[in-house]
Design a protein around this motif. Structure first.
Motif, short mmCIF file in Angstrom:
data_model
loop_
_atom_site.label_atom_id
_atom_site.label_comp_id
_atom_site.label_asym_id
_atom_site.label_seq_id
_atom_site.Cartn_x
_atom_site.Cartn_y
_atom_site.Cartn_z
N VAL A 26 -6.01 4.40 1.78
CA VAL A 26 -5.82 3.67 3.04
C VAL A 26 -6.64 4.31 4.17
CG1 VAL A 26 -3.78 4.86 3.95
CG2 VAL A 26 -4.05 2.40 4.32
N LEU A 27 -7.10 5.55 3.96
CA LEU A 27 -7.93 6.19 4.97
C LEU A 27 -9.40 5.74 4.88
CD1 LEU A 27 -6.43 9.79 4.98
CD2 LEU A 27 -6.27 8.04 6.75
N LEU A 46 3.21 1.51 3.09
CA LEU A 46 4.16 2.59 2.81
C LEU A 46 3.50 3.96 2.71
CD1 LEU A 46 6.28 0.80 0.04
CD2 LEU A 46 6.63 0.78 2.50
N LYS A 82 5.89 8.92 13.42
CA LYS A 82 6.70 7.70 13.30
C LYS A 82 7.01 7.13 14.69
CE LYS A 82 7.10 7.25 8.82
NZ LYS A 82 6.41 6.14 8.14
N TYR A 122 5.96 14.66 11.33
CA TYR A 122 6.34 13.37 10.75
C TYR A 122 7.05 12.50 11.80
CZ TYR A 122 8.93 10.34 7.42
OH TYR A 122 9.47 9.29 6.73
N PRO A 164 7.38 1.08 7.67
CA PRO A 164 8.64 1.78 7.82
C PRO A 164 8.57 2.94 8.80
CG PRO A 164 7.58 2.44 5.77
CD PRO A 164 6.65 1.47 6.44
N LEU A 198 -3.11 10.32 8.09
CA LEU A 198 -2.61 9.32 7.13
C LEU A 198 -1.57 8.40 7.78
CD1 LEU A 198 -2.41 8.17 4.26
CD2 LEU A 198 -0.78 9.99 3.71
N ASP A 207 -2.50 1.91 -4.33
CA ASP A 207 -2.15 3.31 -4.08
C ASP A 207 -3.39 4.15 -4.31
OD1 ASP A 207 0.87 4.85 -4.09
OD2 ASP A 207 -0.86 6.11 -4.65
N LEU A 266 16.65 7.94 1.47
CA LEU A 266 16.87 6.92 0.44
C LEU A 266 17.12 7.57 -0.91
CD1 LEU A 266 14.23 4.28 1.55
CD2 LEU A 266 16.64 4.49 2.19
N TYR A 310 14.31 3.83 8.25
CA TYR A 310 15.11 4.15 7.06
C TYR A 310 15.79 5.50 7.21
CZ TYR A 310 12.37 0.79 4.13
OH TYR A 310 11.76 -0.30 3.57
N PRO A 311 17.03 5.58 6.72
CA PRO A 311 17.64 6.91 6.53
C PRO A 311 17.11 7.52 5.23
CG PRO A 311 19.19 5.15 5.97
CD PRO A 311 17.88 4.48 6.33
N ILE A 353 0.86 -1.20 0.00
CA ILE A 353 0.00 0.00 0.00
C ILE A 353 0.90 1.24 0.00
CG2 ILE A 353 -1.83 1.24 1.21
CD1 ILE A 353 -2.57 -1.43 2.58
P1 NAD Z 1 6.35 8.54 -1.31
O1 NAD Z 1 5.76 9.83 -0.89
O2 NAD Z 1 7.28 8.51 -2.46
O3 NAD Z 1 5.18 7.49 -1.60
C1 NAD Z 1 4.04 7.39 -0.81
C2 NAD Z 1 2.94 6.79 -1.66
O4 NAD Z 1 1.76 6.71 -0.83
C3 NAD Z 1 2.58 7.66 -2.87
O5 NAD Z 1 2.59 6.89 -4.05
C4 NAD Z 1 1.17 8.16 -2.55
O6 NAD Z 1 0.36 8.31 -3.71
C5 NAD Z 1 0.65 7.06 -1.64
N1 NAD Z 1 -0.44 7.53 -0.81
C6 NAD Z 1 -0.62 8.76 -0.26
N2 NAD Z 1 -1.79 8.83 0.40
C7 NAD Z 1 -2.36 7.61 0.27
C8 NAD Z 1 -3.59 7.07 0.72
N3 NAD Z 1 -4.47 7.79 1.42
N4 NAD Z 1 -3.87 5.79 0.42
C9 NAD Z 1 -3.01 5.04 -0.33
N5 NAD Z 1 -1.83 5.51 -0.79
C10 NAD Z 1 -1.52 6.78 -0.49
O7 NAD Z 1 7.02 7.90 -0.03
P2 NAD Z 1 8.26 6.89 0.04
O8 NAD Z 1 9.50 7.68 0.02
O9 NAD Z 1 8.07 5.80 -0.91
O10 NAD Z 1 8.09 6.36 1.55
C11 NAD Z 1 7.33 5.23 1.86
C12 NAD Z 1 7.39 5.02 3.36
O11 NAD Z 1 8.74 4.93 3.79
C13 NAD Z 1 6.77 6.16 4.17
O12 NAD Z 1 6.14 5.62 5.31
C14 NAD Z 1 7.95 6.97 4.60
O13 NAD Z 1 7.71 7.65 5.81
C15 NAD Z 1 9.00 5.89 4.80
N6 NAD Z 1 10.36 6.41 4.68
C16 NAD Z 1 10.83 6.86 3.47
C17 NAD Z 1 12.13 7.37 3.40
C18 NAD Z 1 12.70 7.87 2.10
O14 NAD Z 1 13.80 8.44 2.10
N7 NAD Z 1 12.02 7.69 0.97
C19 NAD Z 1 12.92 7.42 4.55
C20 NAD Z 1 12.38 7.00 5.77
C21 NAD Z 1 11.10 6.47 5.81
#
Ligand code: NAD
Ligand code: AKB
Length: 323
Positions: free
Chosen positions: A60-61, A81, A153, A149, A122, A99, A41, A179, A176-177, A14
């Motif tokens: 997801v909400l 995710l 978390k 945020y 995550p 969210l 998504d 990415l 995660y750091p 998700i």
């Molecule tokens: P992202 O913002 O690139 O992707 C999030 C996805 O969630 C998007 O495709 C968005 O359309 C979808 N989304 C938003 N609202 C939604 C909803 N109501 N229902 C379903 N989908 C929904 O985020 P990411 O970088 O891929 O991160 C994913 C997870 O990893 C998050 O929890 C983030 O906190 C965590 N994280 C990411 C990083 C990073 O550097 N990318 C680092 C630490 C933690």
């Protein structure tokens, strides 16, 4: 097609269209078979990159819709995710809290009721705050996050541990750091500069960074992050001593150090610095992470340092993604 399809797990991701989801879905499909991994998504349409398997438009909400879908078709693993990341969350705290928390409760409760075998959720280095030791931040330490945020978390981590201890829910998590990847664009974080810089290096040979030159942050190349996630998810349950979230480290650097690493490949590349509101978020986060618990519990070992990551990024970045 490669991978061992003997087990054919049913997997749901998700938030699949985001920076992590896109690469995670592709790797899960490679290992489990395309049809076993449903990408979900809130986006109406499946992106081209994920068109090799099933796609579900899911908010997801919308708890009842998520419950109906998962109850109807129990999943061995769910990767949750969907979230607002640090910079976007500061602009919309209400939505970020809803969210980042409500989706987690929906999935934890479905697992508690027996509809999901294992959850990956995550966390982030954002759980740490200004009072946390900045260098080699330990697994267990002071955690007083000052961002919406980070607060979400940290609360999520506590709930994951609670559901494991109280109800035996098999939920696993990584902090995660930042990415770094080239397959899809990052989604509104403070560490996004370390991805943006490659697009601008390739397109304009210059970049204006929104963090100060000396801001050290922990980072990781995406293929390391995906591998860590799947290694944690396949580790024997009794080897997992942390049910809140594991510290995980790949590398760490400042914008100035990243610029110097790019200049080794592209000597004319130039950077300037114009810090914005994201600087005050970055200032509260660690500079480096001690991930010795992940290393001893499930054998974590990164494959990418800064130089190797920079080379792969410069070779593969596709500036068309920016348009
Ligand atoms: P992202 O913002 O690139 O992707 C999030 C996805 O969630 C998007 O495709 C968005 O359309 C979808 N989304 C938003 N609202 C939604 C909803 N109501 N229902 C379903 N989908 C929904 O985020 P990411 O970088 O891929 O991160 C994913 C997870 O990893 C998050 O929890 C983030 O906190 C965590 N994280 C990411 C990083 C990073 O550097 N990318 C680092 C630490 C933690
Ligand atoms: C962000 O910057 O918000 C994310 C993260 C480190 O959680 N990349």
């Amino acid at each position: 097609m490669s991978g061992n399809h003997a087990e054919m797990k049913r997997v749901l991701v998700i938030g699949a269209c985001g920076q992590i989801g896109t690469e995670l879905v592709l790797e899960l499909r490679r290992r489990n078979g395309n049809n076993s991994v449903v990408a979900a998504d809130v986006k109406d349409h499946c992106p081209e990159a994920l068109s090799n398997g099933p796609y579900r438009c899911m908010d997801v909400l919308d708890r009842e819709a998520v419950r109906a879908f998962i109850q109807n078709d129990s999943f061995d693993e769910v990767y949750l995710l969907a979230a607002l990341l640090s910079a976007t969350a500061e602009k919309n705290p209400d939505l970020a809290w809803r969210l980042n928390m409500e989706g987690l409760f929906t999935i934890l409760n479905l697992a508690k009721e027996g509809h999901i075998g294992k959850i990956f959720w995550p966390s982030s280095i954002a759980v740490f705050g200004p009072s946390t030791p900045k260098t080699n931040t330990p697994q267990q330490t002071i955690m007083e996050p000052t961002t919406v945020y980070g607060i979400s978390k940290q609360a999520g981590e506590r709930w994951c541990e609670y559901y494991f201890q109280k109800y035996g829910v098999d939920v696993r998590s990584i902090r995660y750091p930042g990415l770094i990847s080239y397959t899809s664009l990052p989604g509104g974080g403070t560490t996004d500069y370390a991805v943006d810089i490659f697009y601008h290096a390739k397109r304009e040979n210059r970049y204006t960074c929104f963090l100060k030159a000396d801001t050290r942050l922990p980072m990781m190349y995406m293929s390391d992050a995906i591998r860590a996630t799947l290694e944690l998810m396949s580790a024997p349950s009794d080897s997992i001593s942390v049910r809140s979230s594991y510290n995980l480290s790949g590398c760490d650097f400042t914008p100035a150090e990243l610029v110097a690493a790019i200049q080794k490949n592209q000597p004319d590349f130039e950077a300037t610095y114009a810090p914005d509101f994201r600087q005050s978020i970055a200032d509260t986060w660690p500079g480096s992470i001690d991930d010795s618990v992940a290393r001893s519990d499930w054998g974590w070992q990164e494959a990418y340092g800064v130089e190797k990551m920079v080379k792969v990024m410069l070779e593969n970045i596709n500036v068309q993604l920016l348009t």
